[in-house]
Design a protein around this motif. Structure first.
Motif, PDB file in Angstrom:
ATOM      1  N   ASP A  99       0.898  -1.255   0.080  1.00  0.00           N
ATOM      2  CA  ASP A  99      -0.020  -0.011  -0.156  1.00  0.00           C
ATOM      3  C   ASP A  99       1.084   1.193   0.107  1.00  0.00           C
ATOM      4  N   PRO A 100       1.219   1.912  -1.022  1.00  0.00           N
ATOM      5  CA  PRO A 100       2.366   2.868  -1.218  1.00  0.00           C
ATOM      6  C   PRO A 100       1.686   4.121  -0.427  1.00  0.00           C
ATOM      7  N   TRP A 101       0.323   4.275  -0.320  1.00  0.00           N
ATOM      8  CA  TRP A 101      -0.317   5.522   0.279  1.00  0.00           C
ATOM      9  C   TRP A 101      -0.326   5.396   1.760  1.00  0.00           C
ATOM     10  N   ASP A 102       0.059   4.147   2.536  1.00  0.00           N
ATOM     11  CA  ASP A 102       0.245   4.040   3.780  1.00  0.00           C
ATOM     12  C   ASP A 102       1.478   4.847   4.413  1.00  0.00           C
ATOM     13  N   GLU A 103       1.368   5.432   5.305  1.00  0.00           N
ATOM     14  CA  GLU A 103       2.630   6.439   5.930  1.00  0.00           C
ATOM     15  C   GLU A 103       3.711   5.610   6.365  1.00  0.00           C
ATOM     16  N   ASN A 104       3.681   4.256   6.441  1.00  0.00           N
ATOM     17  CA  ASN A 104       4.746   3.647   6.757  1.00  0.00           C
ATOM     18  C   ASN A 104       5.175   2.613   5.568  1.00  0.00           C
ATOM     19  N   CYS A 105       4.678   3.052   4.437  1.00  0.00           N
ATOM     20  CA  CYS A 105       5.102   1.961   3.273  1.00  0.00           C
ATOM     21  C   CYS A 105       6.632   1.998   3.049  1.00  0.00           C
ATOM     22  N   ARG A 106       7.285   3.080   3.116  1.00  0.00           N
ATOM     23  CA  ARG A 106       8.667   3.089   2.624  1.00  0.00           C
ATOM     24  C   ARG A 106       9.329   2.344   3.849  1.00  0.00           C
ATOM     25  N   ALA A 107       9.154   2.668   4.996  1.00  0.00           N
ATOM     26  CA  ALA A 107       9.685   1.657   5.855  1.00  0.00           C
ATOM     27  C   ALA A 107       9.589   0.336   5.988  1.00  0.00           C
ATOM     28  N   SER A 108       8.498  -0.256   5.541  1.00  0.00           N
ATOM     29  CA  SER A 108       8.349  -1.608   5.517  1.00  0.00           C
ATOM     30  C   SER A 108       8.742  -2.309   4.249  1.00  0.00           C
ATOM     31  N   LYS A 143       3.661  12.740  -5.892  1.00  0.00           N
ATOM     32  CA  LYS A 143       5.395  12.835  -5.889  1.00  0.00           C
ATOM     33  C   LYS A 143       5.811  11.960  -4.825  1.00  0.00           C
ATOM     34  N   ALA A 144       4.906  11.691  -3.712  1.00  0.00           N
ATOM     35  CA  ALA A 144       5.327  11.108  -2.720  1.00  0.00           C
ATOM     36  C   ALA A 144       5.572   9.604  -2.851  1.00  0.00           C
ATOM     37  N   LEU A 145       5.200   9.289  -4.180  1.00  0.00           N
ATOM     38  CA  LEU A 145       5.460   7.930  -4.764  1.00  0.00           C
ATOM     39  C   LEU A 145       6.778   7.758  -5.787  1.00  0.00           C
ATOM     40  N   ASP A 146       7.326   8.852  -5.937  1.00  0.00           N
ATOM     41  CA  ASP A 146       8.340   8.692  -6.880  1.00  0.00           C
ATOM     42  C   ASP A 146       9.670   8.043  -6.402  1.00  0.00           C
ATOM     43  N   TRP A 147       9.757   7.582  -5.174  1.00  0.00           N
ATOM     44  CA  TRP A 147      10.851   6.794  -4.825  1.00  0.00           C
ATOM     45  C   TRP A 147      10.357   5.083  -5.228  1.00  0.00           C
ATOM     46  N   VAL A 176      -0.035   6.236 -15.537  1.00  0.00           N
ATOM     47  CA  VAL A 176       0.836   5.380 -16.156  1.00  0.00           C
ATOM     48  C   VAL A 176       1.611   5.793 -17.277  1.00  0.00           C
ATOM     49  N   ARG A 177       1.110   6.500 -18.255  1.00  0.00           N
ATOM     50  CA  ARG A 177       1.879   6.907 -19.274  1.00  0.00           C
ATOM     51  C   ARG A 177       2.990   8.010 -19.137  1.00  0.00           C
ATOM     52  N   ARG A 178       2.918   8.667 -17.752  1.00  0.00           N
ATOM     53  CA  ARG A 178       3.929   9.300 -17.338  1.00  0.00           C
ATOM     54  C   ARG A 178       5.175   8.608 -16.619  1.00  0.00           C
ATOM     55  N   ILE A 179       4.591   7.413 -15.977  1.00  0.00           N
ATOM     56  CA  ILE A 179       5.623   6.671 -15.177  1.00  0.00           C
ATOM     57  C   ILE A 179       6.340   5.685 -16.227  1.00  0.00           C
ATOM     58  N   ALA A 180       5.822   5.023 -17.100  1.00  0.00           N
ATOM     59  CA  ALA A 180       6.372   4.116 -17.769  1.00  0.00           C
ATOM     60  C   ALA A 180       7.530   4.479 -18.629  1.00  0.00           C
ATOM     61  N   PRO A 181       7.435   5.471 -19.488  1.00  0.00           N
ATOM     62  CA  PRO A 181       8.510   6.080 -20.233  1.00  0.00           C
ATOM     63  C   PRO A 181       9.757   6.597 -19.234  1.00  0.00           C
ATOM     64  N   ARG A 182       9.497   7.072 -18.066  1.00  0.00           N
ATOM     65  CA  ARG A 182      10.717   7.417 -17.234  1.00  0.00           C
ATOM     66  C   ARG A 182      11.302   6.348 -16.623  1.00  0.00           C
ATOM     67  N   HIS A 183      10.662   5.115 -16.409  1.00  0.00           N
ATOM     68  CA  HIS A 183      11.523   3.887 -16.066  1.00  0.00           C
ATOM     69  C   HIS A 183      11.245   2.746 -16.971  1.00  0.00           C
ATOM     70  N   GLY A 184      11.897   2.764 -17.883  1.00  0.00           N
ATOM     71  CA  GLY A 184      11.843   1.975 -19.253  1.00  0.00           C
ATOM     72  C   GLY A 184      12.254   0.280 -18.772  1.00  0.00           C
ATOM     73  N   GLU A 185      12.892   0.096 -17.775  1.00  0.00           N
ATOM     74  CA  GLU A 185      13.186  -1.331 -17.353  1.00  0.00           C
ATOM     75  C   GLU A 185      12.130  -1.770 -16.481  1.00  0.00           C
ATOM     76  N   LEU A 186      11.228  -1.000 -15.907  1.00  0.00           N
ATOM     77  CA  LEU A 186      10.297  -1.481 -15.192  1.00  0.00           C
ATOM     78  C   LEU A 186       9.249  -1.894 -16.032  1.00  0.00           C
ATOM     79  N   LYS A 187       8.747  -3.163 -15.857  1.00  0.00           N
ATOM     80  CA  LYS A 187       7.692  -3.971 -16.433  1.00  0.00           C
ATOM     81  C   LYS A 187       6.377  -3.634 -15.785  1.00  0.00           C
ATOM     82  N   ILE A 188       5.675  -3.326 -16.637  1.00  0.00           N
ATOM     83  CA  ILE A 188       4.167  -2.949 -16.040  1.00  0.00           C
ATOM     84  C   ILE A 188       3.037  -3.792 -16.790  1.00  0.00           C
TER      85      ILE A 188
END
Length: 306
Positions: A99-108, A143-147, A176-188
């Protein structure tokens, strides 16, 4: 090889959606907030779907491998999925619940994927049964999910998305159209072929949104699975001709290399048994040459998930 790119297992239903808690009752019924729904066929008293039950269905239908996906509706099953993969490594591979919108997501995040056994991360974004119903206003391009996206890309983890109903707040094709080209090795992989339906087809504005989402498959790193299509066709019976028509439309727009066979078992068992669901996709791609049929039934999943 036949690979089911969209399957679920769970020891019980203990989840959450926008309506409230989701709890398994008995004989295929679950409570969803204040509602009770017959989610699965009334085949057994306990509302569960174990890896052994899945593999028995796979053996019956001639499916060699399956990808285990998760979401908040059934409830987080990371350890349960990992145990299944460890016990049946030649049959099952798994996506982690996140759950990337959970405040503890990055830590877990690190502890969740530390085992190295997960092949993917699944984000169930739909409003009806997923994270956008729990986190109102949630956006994939926050932007909070950019990591997250470079982390998945660096680790070679596939991103599986359920973007929900056409026209809903979770139907974030533009993100998705913004994320996918910026991360070309990420399979979606986008689930449910973008959820086409005969109701949507009659609305030119909604149908345009579906076509725009399917056109994401023209990007080098975006695929679709065709799971649960009968669910969106309540007025039809087996062999669900509109599901075949939509699948053909998607293939014509993106090419056969961008479509993965998937079922969404066990929920989709309300529309046909597992062997019938496998036969259904085989019949719907019968117009293709043998090599391209094989790609959809399993080869593309091998390419994506390894």
């Amino acid at each position: 090889m036949i690979v089911d790119a969209h399957a679920h297992i769970f020891p019980h239903v203990r989840g959450e959606c926008g309506e409230g808690k989701v709890v398994g009752l008995s004989y295929g019924k679950v409570s969803c907030g204040q509602r009770q729904i017959q989610l699965f066929p009334p085949a057994q008293e306990d509302v569960q779907f174990t890896p052994e039950m899945l593999i028995a269905n796979m053996d019956w239908a001639g499916v060699e491998r399956a990808v285990l996906l998760q979401g908040p509706f059934y409830g987080e099953c990371n350890e349960y999925a990992l145990d299944a993969v460890r016990r049946y490594p030649k049959r099952l591979m798994a996506a982690a619940y996140l759950d990337p919108w959970d405040e503890n997501c990055r830590a877990s995040f690190e502890s969740t994927i530390a085992s190295g056994a997960f092949r993917a991360v699944k984000l169930e974004c739909s409003v009806a049964s997923g994270l956008c119903g729990i986190h109102r206003g949630a956006r994939l391009d926050d932007k909070a999910l950019d990591w997250l996206w470079p982390q998945l890309e660096r680790r070679g983890l596939v991103l599986v998305l359920d973007l929900g109903a056409i026209g809903s707040a979770s139907y974030q094709t533009d993100a998705v159209r913004r994320i996918a080209p910026r991360h070309g090795e990420l399979k979606i992989v986008i689930a449910h072929l973008g959820q086409p339906s005969t109701t949507v087809e009659m609305d030119s504005n909604l149908w345009r949104l579906w076509e725009e989402q399917i056109d994401l498959g023209r990007l080098a790193n975006v695929w679709f699975d065709n799971s649960a299509l009968p669910h969106y066709l309540p007025g039809e019976q087996f062999p669900y001709p509109s599901a075949g028509r939509y699948l053909r439309m998607a293939i014509e727009r993106t090419g056969p290399a961008k479509i993965l066979f998937g079922t969404d078992i066990p929920g989709v068992l309300a529309y046909g048994n597992y062997a019938q669901l496998v036969r259904l996709t085989r019949e719907h791609v019968a117009f293709l040459p043998p090599a391209e049929k094989s790609m959809i039934m399993g080869g593309n999943a091998v390419t994506v998930f390894g």
